[in-house]
Scaffold this motif. Structure first.
Motif, mmCIF file in Angstrom:
data_model
loop_
_atom_site.group_PDB
_atom_site.id
_atom_site.type_symbol
_atom_site.label_atom_id
_atom_site.label_comp_id
_atom_site.label_asym_id
_atom_site.label_seq_id
_atom_site.Cartn_x
_atom_site.Cartn_y
_atom_site.Cartn_z
ATOM 1 N N GLY A 1 62.379 22.087 49.314
ATOM 2 C CA GLY A 1 60.988 21.947 49.828
ATOM 3 C C GLY A 1 60.692 22.140 51.247
ATOM 4 N N LEU B 1 60.175 10.448 43.842
ATOM 5 C CA LEU B 1 60.870 10.615 45.118
ATOM 6 C C LEU B 1 61.402 9.106 45.420
ATOM 7 C CD1 LEU B 1 59.395 13.089 47.356
ATOM 8 C CD2 LEU B 1 61.618 13.091 46.181
ATOM 9 N N GLY C 1 59.598 15.576 41.545
ATOM 10 C CA GLY C 1 58.721 16.286 42.765
ATOM 11 C C GLY C 1 57.551 17.129 42.198
ATOM 12 N N GLY C 2 56.550 17.052 42.776
ATOM 13 C CA GLY C 2 55.241 17.586 42.075
ATOM 14 C C GLY C 2 55.444 19.116 42.157
ATOM 15 N N ASP C 3 55.856 19.686 43.276
ATOM 16 C CA ASP C 3 55.804 20.931 43.542
ATOM 17 C C ASP C 3 56.986 21.485 42.654
ATOM 18 O OD1 ASP C 3 53.620 21.828 45.627
ATOM 19 O OD2 ASP C 3 54.665 20.195 46.496
ATOM 20 N N SER C 4 58.205 20.876 42.487
ATOM 21 C CA SER C 4 59.081 21.183 41.662
ATOM 22 C C SER C 4 58.715 21.369 40.206
ATOM 23 C CB SER C 4 60.343 20.427 41.921
ATOM 24 O OG SER C 4 60.719 20.128 43.319
ATOM 25 N N PHE D 1 57.640 29.534 46.743
ATOM 26 C CA PHE D 1 57.806 30.157 45.383
ATOM 27 C C PHE D 1 56.254 30.662 44.943
ATOM 28 C CE2 PHE D 1 55.723 26.652 42.670
ATOM 29 C CZ PHE D 1 55.631 25.586 43.577
ATOM 30 N N GLU D 2 55.324 29.845 45.485
ATOM 31 C CA GLU D 2 53.931 30.169 45.086
ATOM 32 C C GLU D 2 53.398 31.492 45.550
ATOM 33 O OE1 GLU D 2 54.763 27.883 47.610
ATOM 34 O OE2 GLU D 2 53.910 26.026 47.178
ATOM 35 N N LYS E 1 62.423 13.475 53.172
ATOM 36 C CA LYS E 1 63.316 13.302 52.073
ATOM 37 C C LYS E 1 64.621 12.753 52.581
ATOM 38 C CE LYS E 1 61.023 16.417 49.163
ATOM 39 N NZ LYS E 1 61.099 17.715 48.334
ATOM 40 N N ASN F 1 66.174 25.454 56.465
ATOM 41 C CA ASN F 1 66.067 25.919 57.812
ATOM 42 C C ASN F 1 66.703 24.860 58.783
ATOM 43 O OD1 ASN F 1 64.979 28.125 56.297
ATOM 44 N ND2 ASN F 1 63.079 27.549 57.012
ATOM 45 N N ASN G 1 65.104 18.483 43.232
ATOM 46 C CA ASN G 1 63.739 18.308 44.104
ATOM 47 C C ASN G 1 63.525 19.209 45.297
ATOM 48 O OD1 ASN G 1 62.769 16.695 46.564
ATOM 49 N ND2 ASN G 1 61.514 16.467 44.795
ATOM 50 N N GLY G 2 62.458 19.659 45.040
ATOM 51 C CA GLY G 2 62.155 20.577 46.190
ATOM 52 C C GLY G 2 62.536 22.121 46.037
ATOM 53 N N LEU H 1 59.952 27.668 59.433
ATOM 54 C CA LEU H 1 59.588 26.393 59.411
ATOM 55 C C LEU H 1 60.874 25.217 59.737
ATOM 56 C CD1 LEU H 1 57.381 24.145 59.139
ATOM 57 C CD2 LEU H 1 57.952 24.245 56.809
ATOM 58 N N ALA I 1 62.216 32.667 57.660
ATOM 59 C CA ALA I 1 63.143 32.550 56.435
ATOM 60 C C ALA I 1 62.325 31.896 55.196
ATOM 61 C CB ALA I 1 64.275 31.943 56.436
ATOM 62 N N LEU I 2 61.905 32.681 54.171
ATOM 63 C CA LEU I 2 60.869 32.113 53.183
ATOM 64 C C LEU I 2 61.518 32.063 51.779
ATOM 65 C CD1 LEU I 2 57.882 34.144 54.417
ATOM 66 C CD2 LEU I 2 58.215 31.835 54.611
ATOM 67 N N GLY J 1 61.968 28.346 48.116
ATOM 68 C CA GLY J 1 61.335 28.914 48.935
ATOM 69 C C GLY J 1 59.718 28.802 48.607
HETATM 70 P P1 ADP Z 1 58.227 18.625 45.790
HETATM 71 O O1 ADP Z 1 56.605 18.494 45.853
HETATM 72 O O2 ADP Z 1 58.756 19.270 44.750
HETATM 73 O O3 ADP Z 1 58.781 17.325 46.284
HETATM 74 P P2 ADP Z 1 57.833 19.442 48.409
HETATM 75 O O4 ADP Z 1 56.306 19.148 48.573
HETATM 76 O O5 ADP Z 1 58.925 19.126 49.447
HETATM 77 O O6 ADP Z 1 58.389 19.605 46.766
HETATM 78 O O7 ADP Z 1 57.803 21.310 49.002
HETATM 79 C C1 ADP Z 1 57.144 22.224 48.322
HETATM 80 C C2 ADP Z 1 56.635 23.201 49.135
HETATM 81 O O8 ADP Z 1 57.669 23.600 50.218
HETATM 82 C C3 ADP Z 1 56.130 24.392 48.664
HETATM 83 O O9 ADP Z 1 54.924 24.243 48.806
HETATM 84 C C4 ADP Z 1 56.967 25.471 49.417
HETATM 85 O O10 ADP Z 1 56.158 26.811 49.602
HETATM 86 C C5 ADP Z 1 57.237 25.102 50.312
HETATM 87 N N1 ADP Z 1 58.753 25.927 51.008
HETATM 88 C C6 ADP Z 1 59.881 25.825 50.201
HETATM 89 N N2 ADP Z 1 60.593 26.721 50.957
HETATM 90 C C7 ADP Z 1 59.869 26.974 52.070
HETATM 91 C C8 ADP Z 1 60.174 27.911 53.401
HETATM 92 N N3 ADP Z 1 61.479 28.336 53.299
HETATM 93 N N4 ADP Z 1 59.304 28.050 54.144
HETATM 94 C C9 ADP Z 1 58.020 27.280 54.174
HETATM 95 N N5 ADP Z 1 57.853 26.542 53.163
HETATM 96 C C10 ADP Z 1 58.837 26.632 52.100
#
Ligand code: ADP
Ligand code: MG
Length: 393
Positions: free
Chosen positions: A195, A376, A349-352, A322-323, A201, A223, A316-317, A237, A292-293, A320
């Motif tokens: 994430g 979380l 996790g929401g985005d996961s 992924f969107e 976290k 990163n 969780n998380g 980031l 690094a993405l 990359g």
């Molecule tokens: P979750 O909601 O599952 O807990 P997070 O909210 O912590 O996850 O992180 C999700 C976000 O992290 C996504 O929008 C994704 O684009 C971003 N992300 C993942 N890897 C990278 C990266 N290498 N650089 C920038 N953003 C990233």
């Protein structure tokens, strides 16, 4: 603590807290997952001969009536999903004498829905008087809103002091799966954490370091760890203020004998939006203007190997961005590796959860938590007020 199945619901009025905080666009619900997730509990309550009042929040109306946050689109979508009429018990006050009277008139098998709980400022403050007003809508309170379980609000915590209360099936399953994972996970137990930010976290990492055999760190979170170890991450980031913590977490992992995996290669680009010049490089070769993405193929192979004999996994998380193509590959590769395992695989996790849905491999996972923030906090080892209020723990 009593379970929903142990209660005699015949001719009872049931008040059910659900998490119908769904996205709405131009008056239409665009994702009905949360409504579908509550169907099992709703159907059971109605089949048991009770009437039902549904209550939820939606968006952030900040304690006052705002038409654009009305539950009306949700009521309509719910009618379709449940295949039955849902009476609007709507008032800008959420509960008033008329709403109570109409809720009390509901016959066994009938359903009503009240307005957005957050039209009342007392909801998020767990105001006792508002909780008492809500409690007049039923004889029994059922909480099936895991999404708000980490908050102490009138509709999930306050109301419990006025009514006999139980957890719904969705909540019950969340508690069972997550507590089993945190207390009796079959080994090897592997965590994949990624994430956007380490800082979101820290507690999760710290708590999981006490439980897992392997910790795989991915995403932008990785990163920060790589930069803390001295790698040049270009324009990636990173959170510089977390470097010391990252180093100490790695040390703690070593002390506890937890194997920690960090990316060895990554997908870099100078643009998140259009993936300009996206290429795979080792983590030693990131250019000064590159970010690094996503993870590279060698990292993906290493993760697959680290997962191979896993019996329990928490993920969780995303790995990359992924969107956005072409930065989705690492995240989807993890989803595919998990889908092949004969293991208890839990996603929090929401985005996961969104990434897993996009991958189409949802059905191959043991459990996808319905609450981003709540899952979380559970992984942080915290007691969730919404569960504690009902379960008395
Ligand atoms: P979750 O909601 O599952 O807990 P997070 O909210 O912590 O996850 O992180 C999700 C976000 O992290 C996504 O929008 C994704 O684009 C971003 N992300 C993942 N890897 C990278 C990266 N290498 N650089 C920038 N953003 C990233
Ligand atoms: Mg998120």
């Amino acid at each position: 603590m009593k379970r929903l199945k142990e209660l005699d619901l015949k001719n009872q009025h049931v008040l059910l807290r659900v998490d119908f905080n769904v996205p709405v666009k131009e008056g239409k619900v665009t994702d009905t997952t949360r409504i579908e997730a509550a169907k099992e509990t709703i159907d059971y309550i109605l089949k048991s001969g009770a009437s039902l009042v549904l209550m939820s929040h939606r968006g952030r109306p900040k304690g006052e009536f705002k038409e654009e946050f009305s539950m009306e689109p949700v009521r309509k979508a719910s009618e379709e999903i449940l295949g039955m009429e849902i009476k609007p018990l709507f008032s800008s006050q959420v509960v008033d004498a008329d709403v109570v009277a109409r809720a009390r008139e509901l016959q066994p098998g009938e359903v009503g829905m009240i307005e957005n709980l957050r039209f009342r400022p007392e909801e998020e403050k767990n105001g006792e008087e508002f909780a008492r007003e809500l409690s007049q809508l039923g004889d029994i309170f059922v909480n099936d809103a895991f999404g708000t379980a980490h908050r102490a609000h009138a509709s999930n915590v306050g109301v419990v002091q006025f009514l006999p209360s139980v957890l719904g099936f969705l909540m019950g399953r969340e508690v069972e799966v997550l507590s089993d994972l945190m207390n009796n996970a079959e080994k090897p137990f592997v965590a994949i954490l990624g994430g956007a930010k380490v800082s979101d976290k820290i507690q999760v990492i710290e708590n999981l370091l006490n439980k897992v055999d392997r910790l795989i760190i991915v995403g932008a979170m990785a990163n920060t760890f790589l930069a803390a170890k001295g790698k040049d991450m270009g324009k990636s980031l990173v959170e510089e203020d977390q470097f010391d913590l990252a180093i100490s977490l790695l040390q703690r992992g070593r002390d506890k004998g937890v194997e920690i995996l960090l990316p060895i290669d990554v997908v870099v680009s100078t643009s998140i939006e259009n993936g300009e010049g996206a290429k795979v490089v080792s983590t030693d070769e990131i250019g000064a203007d590159e970010m690094a993405l996503d993870m590279g193929p060698d990292t993906i192979s290493a993760i697959e190997a680290a997962l191979e004999d896993a019996k329990s996994v928490i993920w969780n998380g995303p790995a990359g961005v992924f969107e956005t193509e072409p930065f989705h590959k690492g995240t989807f590769a993890i989803a595919e590796a998990l889908a092949k395992l004969d293991a208890n695989v839990v996603i929090g996790g929401g985005d996961s959860a969104a990434a897993i849905k996009q991958s189409g491999l949802e059905d191959k996972m043991s459990h996808i938590s319905s609450g981003g923030g709540a899952s979380l906090e559970y992984l942080e080892g915290k007691t969730l007020p919404g569960i504690a209020a009902v379960e008395g723990v």
